[in-house]
Design an enzyme around this catalytic site. Structure first.
Site, PDB file in Angstrom:
ATOM      1  N   GLY A  42       0.822  -1.228   0.000  1.00  0.00           N
ATOM      2  CA  GLY A  42       0.000   0.000   0.000  1.00  0.00           C
ATOM      3  C   GLY A  42       0.847   1.265   0.000  1.00  0.00           C
ATOM      4  N   HIS A  58      -6.693  14.776  13.829  1.00  0.00           N
ATOM      5  CA  HIS A  58      -5.481  15.604  13.870  1.00  0.00           C
ATOM      6  C   HIS A  58      -5.684  16.937  14.612  1.00  0.00           C
ATOM      7  CE1 HIS A  58      -4.129  12.557  11.267  1.00  0.00           C
ATOM      8  NE2 HIS A  58      -4.412  13.106  10.108  1.00  0.00           N
TER       9      HIS A  58
HETATM   10  C1  BG6 Z   1      -4.017  11.983   6.615  1.00  0.00           C
HETATM   11  C2  BG6 Z   1      -5.264  12.254   5.811  1.00  0.00           C
HETATM   12  O1  BG6 Z   1      -4.360  11.526   7.887  1.00  0.00           O
HETATM   13  O2  BG6 Z   1      -3.256  13.154   6.722  1.00  0.00           O
HETATM   14  C3  BG6 Z   1      -4.912  12.826   4.463  1.00  0.00           C
HETATM   15  O3  BG6 Z   1      -5.993  11.052   5.648  1.00  0.00           O
HETATM   16  C4  BG6 Z   1      -3.990  14.015   4.592  1.00  0.00           C
HETATM   17  O4  BG6 Z   1      -6.096  13.207   3.767  1.00  0.00           O
HETATM   18  C5  BG6 Z   1      -2.806  13.682   5.502  1.00  0.00           C
HETATM   19  O5  BG6 Z   1      -3.524  14.359   3.306  1.00  0.00           O
HETATM   20  C6  BG6 Z   1      -1.978  14.910   5.785  1.00  0.00           C
HETATM   21  O6  BG6 Z   1      -0.809  14.546   6.477  1.00  0.00           O
HETATM   22  P1  BG6 Z   1       0.501  15.434   6.379  1.00  0.00           P
HETATM   23  O7  BG6 Z   1       1.439  14.814   7.343  1.00  0.00           O
HETATM   24  O8  BG6 Z   1       0.956  15.348   4.962  1.00  0.00           O
HETATM   25  O9  BG6 Z   1       0.092  16.818   6.744  1.00  0.00           O
END
Ligand code: BG6
Length: 489
Positions: free
Chosen positions: A15, A241
């Site tokens: 993946g 997040h």
């Molecule tokens: C992931 C989401 O958890 O976080 C994504 O599923 C997003 O949609 C990503 O793009 C962003 O992570 P980072 O670390 O690139 O800001």
């Protein structure tokens, strides 16, 4: 002990996440000498592949974080030799028993600790946990399982998932990842607050007017719509997040840095928050936009998205914490895809200076003269504080200047990827940065009523052009609470 072995099995090895994040992070840890002496890495997936093919696949995404280190190629070689592949079904106990045999060979009779990283879709998740935990329990060390979101899509499905997980694993074996917790500036939040005199005394409704948590990406779903459309931006970014950042930002001082002490405080904040209603949010979805001769697609142009999808790709929300520290302070969240920039930041807007001697000079827009602390999580990590300052000269003019801690200028060392820290913590059994089940439950409790309402009422998102700053509704929402988004001024 030092003689123990650690076997790391990446389930879902072919993946995207495995290729882009997990294997490179494991290599970085190896490179830094952070992996135990006796370690083996197994890729597990359905497709047929040899060890060599896995190594070729993995090697494409390995990088040495700091270029020009001479021994990089050599290190990669050593690392790849410790990577193996096992092909199997995710729901086949027999296939996992075969894996177990191979692991035992490598472990060579040492105490065998086993880490499974489940990088697979939610519908096959529980089967894999069942198979992995039963065969893996034949090891004589610890067994831990890292799981990635989505942890359900609402309170009920999440509770069901937790319940099934707990049939096979104890809570302390489950490592729920929220990779934002592994980001350097998110980890630094506690240091900033609790290890400096000057912030914590101001960290309350008495001095803070509002807090903004902003996430934006300058690209759309780009073919990943199959997953995304079933979840939407609120579940994809806000419920996890941004809410995790909020909890760390707003929690009371924990008794210690111990994982349970920190997570106890986070749960308390989450449980002091008011569940969201339709009134507290604005949702948006990006539409196609042509700029400089290039046409950027609408969300619903994504082949993996239904044409009539109402799934939000943008959301802004106002949240409140009903406790003594934060009563009445709006916490505004904003998250979106296909916006004008890529950024994650925390903005803290302080109150006006009461009876400010300089108000006459500042003029009527007092908002522009309040202090603002910005914690830029990414990109170009920084912490800066906007202060009013006298423009040098004989007259009396004020401007806003920054006290600026710019990471690239201050620290020469490259910042590790979030997955490196999280994987290392999982190997070391450090749970501080992982989500406990009661935290997850509290997080879902906040968003579930809203998500249900949005879906039942089939709320139409506000359409915004790809590459724009998002729907204007976000401004009205903020204005209702007397707030201006700090990233737009
Ligand atoms: C992931 C989401 O958890 O976080 C994504 O599923 C997003 O949609 C990503 O793009 C962003 O992570 P980072 O670390 O690139 O800001």
């Amino acid at each position: 002990g030092d003689g123990d072995s650690v076997s790391i099995t990446v389930v879902g090895a072919s993946g995207d996440l495995a290729k882009k994040k997990i294997f490179p992070a494991l290599f970085a840890l190896f490179y830094e000498g952070c992996l135990p002496q006796h370690f083996t890495i197994y890729g597990y997936a359905r497709s047929k592949m040899t060890d060599v093919e896995l190594r070729n696949m993995v090697s494409k995404t390995l990088t040495c974080r700091i270029d020009k280190r001479e021994n990089c190629a050599e290190k990669m070689d050593q690392f790849l030799k410790r990577c193996f592949y096992h092909s199997g079904q995710y729901d086949s106990p027999e296939n996992f028993v075969e894996l177990d045999k191979k692991l035992k060979q490598h472990e060579g009779g040492r105490v065998s600790n086993r880490l499974f990283y489940l990088s697979i879709p939610p519908n096959i998740f529980i089967d894999a946990v069942r198979c992995a935990s039963s065969s893996a329990s034949s090891g004589n060390g610890w067994t831990r399982v890292i799981v990635e979101k989505p942890f359900g899509r609402d309170s009920e499905s999440s509770a069901a998932l937790t319940k099934s997980l707990k049939q096979y694993l104890d809570e302390d074996q489950i490592f729920r990842i929220d990779h934002y917790l592994g980001k350097e500036l998110v980890e630094n939040l506690s240091v900033l607050r609790f290890s400096n005199l000057i912030f914590e005394p101001l960290w309350s409704r008495q001095y803070i007017r509002n807090v903004q948590l902003i996430f934006s990406e300058d690209f759309g779903t780009e073919g990943r719509g199959g997953y995304f459309d079933n979840y939407g931006i609120i579940r994809d970014i806000m419920q996890n997040h941004l809410l995790q950042i909020l909890a760390l930002f707003a929690m009371e001082t924990p008794v210690s840095l111990d994982a349970e002490d920190i997570r106890n405080e986070k749960v308390k904040v989450l449980r002091s928050m008011r569940p969201l209603t339709l009134d507290d949010v604005v949702i948006g979805q990006y539409k196609s936009h042509t700029k400089g001769g290039i046409t950027y697609p609408a969300y619903t142009d994504d082949k993996t998205v239904p044409k009539d999808s109402l799934t939000p790709t943008f959301a802004a929300a106002a949240l409140f914490i009903d406790n003594a520290r934060w009563d009445g302070v709006p916490f505004l969240m904003k998250a979106g895809k296909a916006l004008h920039n890529k950024r994650a930041e925390i903005r803290v807007q302080f109150r006006h200076v009461p009876g400010n001697l300089y108000n006459r000079i500042i003029g009527t827009d007092l908002d522009l003269a309040t202090n603002e602390l910005v914690i830029r999580v990414q990109p170009d990590e920084a912490i800066y504080l906007k202060i009013n300052n006298k423009v040098p000269g004989l007259g009396m003019r004020l401007d806003r200047s920054n006290l600026n801690l710019h990471y690239a200028a201050r620290y020469s060392k490259e910042i590790p990827d979030a997955y490196e820290r999280l994987l290392l913590d999982a190997i070391e059994g450090e749970r501080r940065l992982f989500i406990r089940s009661d935290e997850l439950e509290a997080a879902w409790a906040l968003f579930t009523p809203l998500l249900k309402e949005l879906e039942e009422k089939k709320t139409i998102p506000e359409y915004y052009p790809y590459g724009s700053r998002g729907p204007v509704g976000a401004h009205y929402l903020a204005a209702r609470y007397n707030v201006r988004w700090g990233d737009l001024t």
